[in-house]
Design an enzyme around this catalytic site. Structure first.
Site, PDB file in Angstrom:
ATOM      1  N   SER A  86       0.795  -1.230   0.000  1.00 11.99           N
ATOM      2  CA  SER A  86       0.000   0.000   0.000  1.00 11.99           C
ATOM      3  C   SER A  86       0.830   1.283   0.000  1.00 11.99           C
ATOM      4  O   SER A  86       0.285   2.351  -0.256  1.00 11.99           O
ATOM      5  CB  SER A  86      -0.935   0.016   1.203  1.00 11.99           C
ATOM      6  OG  SER A  86      -2.029  -0.819   0.927  1.00 11.99           O
ATOM      7  N   LYS A 135       0.534   3.364  -3.018  1.00 13.13           N
ATOM      8  CA  LYS A 135      -0.621   4.257  -3.235  1.00 13.13           C
ATOM      9  C   LYS A 135      -0.196   5.721  -3.170  1.00 13.13           C
ATOM     10  O   LYS A 135      -0.799   6.588  -3.803  1.00 13.13           O
ATOM     11  CB  LYS A 135      -1.708   3.959  -2.191  1.00 13.13           C
ATOM     12  CG  LYS A 135      -2.349   2.581  -2.397  1.00 13.13           C
ATOM     13  CD  LYS A 135      -3.181   2.125  -1.216  1.00 13.13           C
ATOM     14  CE  LYS A 135      -3.792   0.753  -1.497  1.00 13.13           C
ATOM     15  NZ  LYS A 135      -4.335   0.080  -0.338  1.00 13.13           N
ATOM     16  N   TYR A 187      -2.542  -2.041 -10.576  1.00 16.71           N
ATOM     17  CA  TYR A 187      -2.585  -1.863  -9.121  1.00 16.71           C
ATOM     18  C   TYR A 187      -1.748  -2.934  -8.416  1.00 16.71           C
ATOM     19  O   TYR A 187      -0.935  -2.643  -7.534  1.00 16.71           O
ATOM     20  CB  TYR A 187      -4.048  -1.888  -8.632  1.00 16.71           C
ATOM     21  CG  TYR A 187      -4.138  -2.001  -7.127  1.00 16.71           C
ATOM     22  CD1 TYR A 187      -3.772  -0.931  -6.307  1.00 16.71           C
ATOM     23  CD2 TYR A 187      -4.552  -3.190  -6.515  1.00 16.71           C
ATOM     24  CE1 TYR A 187      -3.811  -1.049  -4.923  1.00 16.71           C
ATOM     25  CE2 TYR A 187      -4.598  -3.308  -5.137  1.00 16.71           C
ATOM     26  CZ  TYR A 187      -4.222  -2.236  -4.340  1.00 16.71           C
ATOM     27  OH  TYR A 187      -4.246  -2.354  -2.972  1.00 16.71           O
ATOM     28  N   TYR A 191      -4.732   3.462   7.714  1.00 18.91           N
ATOM     29  CA  TYR A 191      -6.057   2.852   7.677  1.00 18.91           C
ATOM     30  C   TYR A 191      -6.870   3.201   8.910  1.00 18.91           C
ATOM     31  O   TYR A 191      -6.809   4.314   9.394  1.00 18.91           O
ATOM     32  CB  TYR A 191      -5.940   1.335   7.461  1.00 18.91           C
ATOM     33  CG  TYR A 191      -5.165   1.096   6.215  1.00 18.91           C
ATOM     34  CD1 TYR A 191      -5.729   1.415   4.993  1.00 18.91           C
ATOM     35  CD2 TYR A 191      -3.854   0.664   6.243  1.00 18.91           C
ATOM     36  CE1 TYR A 191      -5.010   1.287   3.831  1.00 18.91           C
ATOM     37  CE2 TYR A 191      -3.121   0.539   5.085  1.00 18.91           C
ATOM     38  CZ  TYR A 191      -3.726   0.851   3.888  1.00 18.91           C
ATOM     39  OH  TYR A 191      -3.002   0.736   2.752  1.00 18.91           O
ATOM     40  N   VAL A 203       1.080  -3.817   3.768  1.00 23.39           N
ATOM     41  CA  VAL A 203       0.938  -5.100   4.470  1.00 23.39           C
ATOM     42  C   VAL A 203       2.183  -5.985   4.440  1.00 23.39           C
ATOM     43  O   VAL A 203       2.234  -6.990   5.131  1.00 23.39           O
ATOM     44  CB  VAL A 203      -0.266  -5.935   3.969  1.00 23.39           C
ATOM     45  CG1 VAL A 203      -1.574  -5.371   4.452  1.00 23.39           C
ATOM     46  CG2 VAL A 203      -0.227  -6.131   2.482  1.00 23.39           C
TER      47      VAL A 203
HETATM   48  O1  DON Z   1      -4.389  -4.849  -2.242  1.00 25.00           O
HETATM   49  C1  DON Z   1      -3.913  -5.393  -1.242  1.00 25.00           C
HETATM   50  O2  DON Z   1      -4.617  -5.980  -0.419  1.00 25.00           O
HETATM   51  C2  DON Z   1      -2.409  -5.320  -1.058  1.00 25.00           C
HETATM   52  N1  DON Z   1      -1.739  -5.440  -2.322  1.00 25.00           N
HETATM   53  C3  DON Z   1      -2.022  -4.027  -0.417  1.00 25.00           C
HETATM   54  C4  DON Z   1      -2.774  -3.745   0.867  1.00 25.00           C
HETATM   55  C5  DON Z   1      -1.997  -3.012   1.857  1.00 25.00           C
HETATM   56  O3  DON Z   1      -0.784  -2.937   1.852  1.00 25.00           O
HETATM   57  C6  DON Z   1      -2.776  -2.439   2.961  1.00 25.00           C
HETATM   58  N2  DON Z   1      -1.878  -2.095   4.006  1.00 25.00           N
HETATM   59  N3  DON Z   1      -1.804  -1.911   5.097  1.00 25.00           N
END
Ligand code: DON
Length: 327
Positions: free
Chosen positions: A73, A76, A200, A252, A270
């Site tokens: 994330s 982003k 993405y 988040y 994540v």
């Molecule tokens: O889309 C997803 O679920 C992961 N590629 C990225 C999510 C993420 O890193 C949320 N983070 N805390």
């Protein structure tokens, strides 16, 4: 030039960081790696590393600072910057709002609860998929290359794609796929759905180290000015807009508490990465990095919200000891 510094204060900072790494390493056994993406589940959960880069280019590192990890994330932030540079903030705001949700990062609920369903912000998956679909270019390759152009401006190189992580997530991205198709249905996804999802997930699978994320954090801290290249690489309004979203939405549904107890624009992923942009603090002249800094942290064991457990503790300690809060 980025080089480890030998001055006395930097030696002190360096031993402080080593001490904190030692202290918080234990916390890596709390939480767990993000095994909803099978390839991330195989990471060694006990890694903990940090890089801090000051405005003069001084870089101080400790622990697993050179361990590669995928941006997840944190990407982003970069895709948001890229589309804001391309189209301007007002246009981007027509496609994705700038309001925190308090929901999980992959939540779907608000898309249908609000009309017309514009994603609440670019730091949750729904908003980020919309943003990825907006990247300049007509194909996945062109969109990735427009994102890579930004990386080259910032860190001097385009990160390598971790194919294993990408494939692993591509094959299990049922919820993101559902989000993307729903976004298409309500008119908030440009072009082909599978293509947008591929962009993405590829941006999430770009591999970096804490040295890269610390440098990006530093540039954002300086409102888009690259102190080593001595060049404005992100327009000031875009850098500020991005930092405000990092502060309000970057951690988040823990963003409020993070603002209260850390107080630094920060974005997590994540895979356990954390990127922070610390602006100058005029009342902390005797403390380290009073002119601002970028911080990159990595520790893959995450909590139920999706933030690195040991990484968050380390950042909180740094913020308290060095008075990093913007408030
Ligand atoms: O889309 C997803 O679920 C992961 N590629 C990225 C999510 C993420 O890193 C949320 N983070 N805390």
């Amino acid at each position: 030039m980025l080089a480890p510094s030998e001055t006395e204060q930097h030696q002190q900072v360096s031993s402080q960081l080593l001490h904190w790494i030692d202290q918080f390493k234990e916390a890596t056994s709390q939480g767990k790696c993000a095994d909803y993406i099978p390839a991330l589940g195989n990471m060694n959960p006990h890694q903990l590393g940090v890089t801090v880069i000051g405005t003069d280019g001084t870089m101080i590192t400790a622990g697993d600072c050179e361990a590669p990890f995928t941006l997840q994330s944190i990407s982003k932030v970069l895709s948001l910057v890229a589309v804001c540079i391309e189209y301007g903030i007002p246009h981007v705001l027509q496609r994705v709002d700038a309001e925190p949700t308090g929901d999980a990062f992959n939540s779907i609920i608000r898309l249908e609860m609000s009309k017309p369903g514009r994603p609440y912000n670019p730091m949750i998956n729904a908003g980020a998929i919309t943003v990825s679909s907006m990247l300049a270019g007509d194909s996945v390759a062109q969109k990735m290359s427009s994102l890579n152009k930004l990386f080259i401006q910032l860190i001097g190189t385009a990160p390598v794609l971790n194919e294993e992580v990408f494939e692993s997530e591509w094959n299990t991205a049922h919820r993101n796929r559902a989000l993307a198709y729903y976004l298409k249905d309500i008119g908030f996804l440009d072009g082909d759905v599978e293509g947008a999802l591929e962009v993405y997930l590829k941006q999430c699978a770009l591999e970096v180290t804490t040295k890269d994320t610390a440098l990006i954090g530093l540039i954002l801290a300086l409102d888009g000015y690259h102190p080593i290249r001595q060049e404005q690489v992100i327009p000031k309004d875009v850098a500020r807009f991005t930092k405000s979203l990092m502060l309000t939405c970057g951690m988040y549904n823990a963003s409020g508490k993070f603002a209260a107890f850390v107080g630094v624009p920060t974005k997590s992923g994540v895979s356990g990465g954390i990127l922070s942009a610390v602006p100058p603090r005029y009342r902390s002249r005797d403390l380290p990095f009073a002119d601002g800094c970028g911080i990159g942290i990595f520790s893959p064991s995450i909590d139920e919200v999706g933030n690195s457990v040991a990484g968050s503790l380390l950042l909180k300690e740094m913020a308290q000891q060095w008075d990093l809060s913007i408030f």
